[in-house]
Motif scaffolding. Sequence first.
Motif, mmCIF file in Angstrom:
data_model
loop_
_atom_site.group_PDB
_atom_site.id
_atom_site.type_symbol
_atom_site.label_atom_id
_atom_site.label_comp_id
_atom_site.label_asym_id
_atom_site.label_seq_id
_atom_site.Cartn_x
_atom_site.Cartn_y
_atom_site.Cartn_z
ATOM 1 N N GLU A 77 3.458 2.897 1.980
ATOM 2 C CA GLU A 77 3.710 3.377 0.623
ATOM 3 C C GLU A 77 3.263 4.839 0.473
ATOM 4 O O GLU A 77 3.954 5.645 -0.150
ATOM 5 N N ALA B 204 10.339 6.065 -5.601
ATOM 6 C CA ALA B 204 10.542 5.574 -6.964
ATOM 7 C C ALA B 204 11.712 4.599 -7.012
ATOM 8 O O ALA B 204 11.629 3.534 -7.635
ATOM 9 N N GLY C 163 10.913 1.224 -5.818
ATOM 10 C CA GLY C 163 9.949 0.475 -6.615
ATOM 11 C C GLY C 163 8.498 0.740 -6.262
ATOM 12 O O GLY C 163 7.606 0.068 -6.756
ATOM 13 N N PHE C 164 8.239 1.733 -5.373
ATOM 14 C CA PHE C 164 6.858 2.133 -5.096
ATOM 15 C C PHE C 164 6.541 3.324 -5.987
ATOM 16 O O PHE C 164 6.828 4.459 -5.630
ATOM 17 N N SER C 165 5.959 3.045 -7.133
ATOM 18 C CA SER C 165 5.749 4.113 -8.110
ATOM 19 C C SER C 165 4.962 5.279 -7.524
ATOM 20 O O SER C 165 3.797 5.124 -7.141
ATOM 21 N N ILE D 25 1.631 5.853 -9.365
ATOM 22 C CA ILE D 25 0.501 5.009 -8.964
ATOM 23 C C ILE D 25 -0.100 5.530 -7.658
ATOM 24 O O ILE D 25 -1.317 5.663 -7.530
ATOM 25 N N MET D 26 0.774 5.869 -6.700
ATOM 26 C CA MET D 26 0.266 6.368 -5.422
ATOM 27 C C MET D 26 -0.507 7.673 -5.630
ATOM 28 O O MET D 26 -1.561 7.885 -5.028
#
Lengths: 245, 386
Positions: free
Chosen positions: B165, B177, B180-182, B185-186
């Motif tokens: 990620e 994005a 779905g791996f924001s 958030i990372m």
Amino acid sequence: MNEKIAVKVDDLTVAYNYKPVLWDIDLEIPESVLMAIVGPNGAGKSTLIKSILGILKPIAGSVSIYGKPYEKQRSLVAYVPQKGSVDWDFPTTALDVVMMGTYGSLGWIKRPRQKEKKAALEALEKVGMLSFKNRQISQLSGGQQQRIFLARALVQNASIYFMDEPFQGVDATTEIAIINILKELRKAGKTVIVVHHDLQTVPEYFDWVTFLNVKKIATGPVKDIFNDDNLTKTYGINYKVSIQE
Amino acid sequence: MSNAQIEIQLIASLVAIACAIPGTFLVLRKMAMISDAISHSILPGIVVGFFITQDLNSPILILLAALTGIITVILVEYIQKTGLVKEDTAIGLVFPALFSIGVIMIAKNANDVHLDVDAVLLGELAFAPFDRLMIGGTDVGPKSLWVIGSILLITVTLLIAFFKELKVSTFDAGLAASLGFSPVIMHYGLMTVSSVTTVGAFDAVGAILVVALMIAPAATAYLLTTNLKKMLILAISFGVFSAISGYWMAHWLDASIAGSITTMLGLLFLTVYLFAPSKGIIAVMYREKQQRTEVSLLTFLLHLKNHKEEEERHVNHLQEHINWQKVRSKTVLDLALKNNMIHIDNNIVSLTAKGDEFTSLAIDYIITNEDSQIEDMKDDFFLFRG
């Protein structure tokens, strides 16, 4: 006519710093078309794609993919960003970039394994880049980088492909190779949506087109709506394309 | 080595590893300056935390101070988003403001608080072994060893869990994005780890060295590899090497440990910057010289192929007509001869069969716009490189 709608956009408005860049867009994209989005610079073409994919948050409106919100349909969608949007000096190889296409189906934390690697190698082969698999990505030409991006989208095995200017800065051979793969995808029933700049090639490459300039001007089959009238409405000036018969 | 010496080296090494991991991603995200901002602006957080806990190693203090780090990042981004100033300016505005608040707080309470600005900037690694962690009356080691050890454990766990990620959101935030791996958030996850690491490390090594340990090993590793995992491993190794060699340098010179470690980091970077096999300055200069000679050679061969008339193929013609200096003409002629591309009769130069084949292929590649293939072809044709 009973064709399925792959992508539906309702009353979409997107703004940067309170200035609308997309204004009240309604759009229905039927399944299994190869569609160009055309319009002048700043028309909001990339913005439209990014809003459909949830990368940008609209201030109004909604988007659905096969009737459901994008968040529930991620696995059906593959995205090829503009080549210039990433740092090609990043320490990684062509194969590794293509593997990133498998991350979505893996979900959080799980790592790619043999199966994902095999899929990535197949995708590399399809775009004619297998022999470059271990090449550091900065050592690839612009056309090769674009092929890698396409392979990354292919590996997602999606139903709908969004591509942001895939022909930018690529040589003629690569352009033909890419468009042939896109045509194959459409034949296989996939929907392909491409932000496109070269109006001359629209009738040759695409069967569907959307004219965009902050507002949607027109959308439909290329043979019906790709005409001087819509081009003039979109580009402002009196646009004549000689390719019209 | 005494126990204290071993403990100091152990703490310095753990700090180096804990810094190198987030540092690698900061460097790749072109956010090196953010670590500078965080390391300074956590000061008010540390001071407030110290008022509350009276213990520099308390977890509450670390969390409070790390929170100041996150606030710094949010403030920088907020100011930047107004579009009135650029990111570097925003960083330059935020961290001195927060740092100065911390400095004033220390100064106002200097009498009853065991904390001074020197220690904040430079750290006191040498004193770290004196502050012991006692559990049930047993001495289990220096407190800062436990603090940085715990932080490192969390960092490594997060790195292993979220490696893919982190990689995809660093390389291509748009793709991340859409999968779905924001990336948000990372981003804040990385900022939190950087902040916590900075707070945990800075008690031992000070605000300046924390920045050096985050950025220098990663920057050095970046010059040596094209693989993210190798870059992380190299960065960690460089950090540990500098920590230990820096300690001994300080020992022999009787100087500051923090300063010596930073010096070693600098020397290490300089060495790699000069001598790295592909990206190093010397390698680049050598390659440029080789390229220049080989392009001249190709120009010369093309000229020979284009001209059958003898006066165009005379040795002296190179200097007179193609306008090269004597030295260059000689280099090019020698290279062509060594590679059996040409032969010379009575000062008249002609292509050999091999030279002719090479030139024809090169012309094809140039016409079809595949210049890069010429490089690969050189491996087949050249016995000697320029």
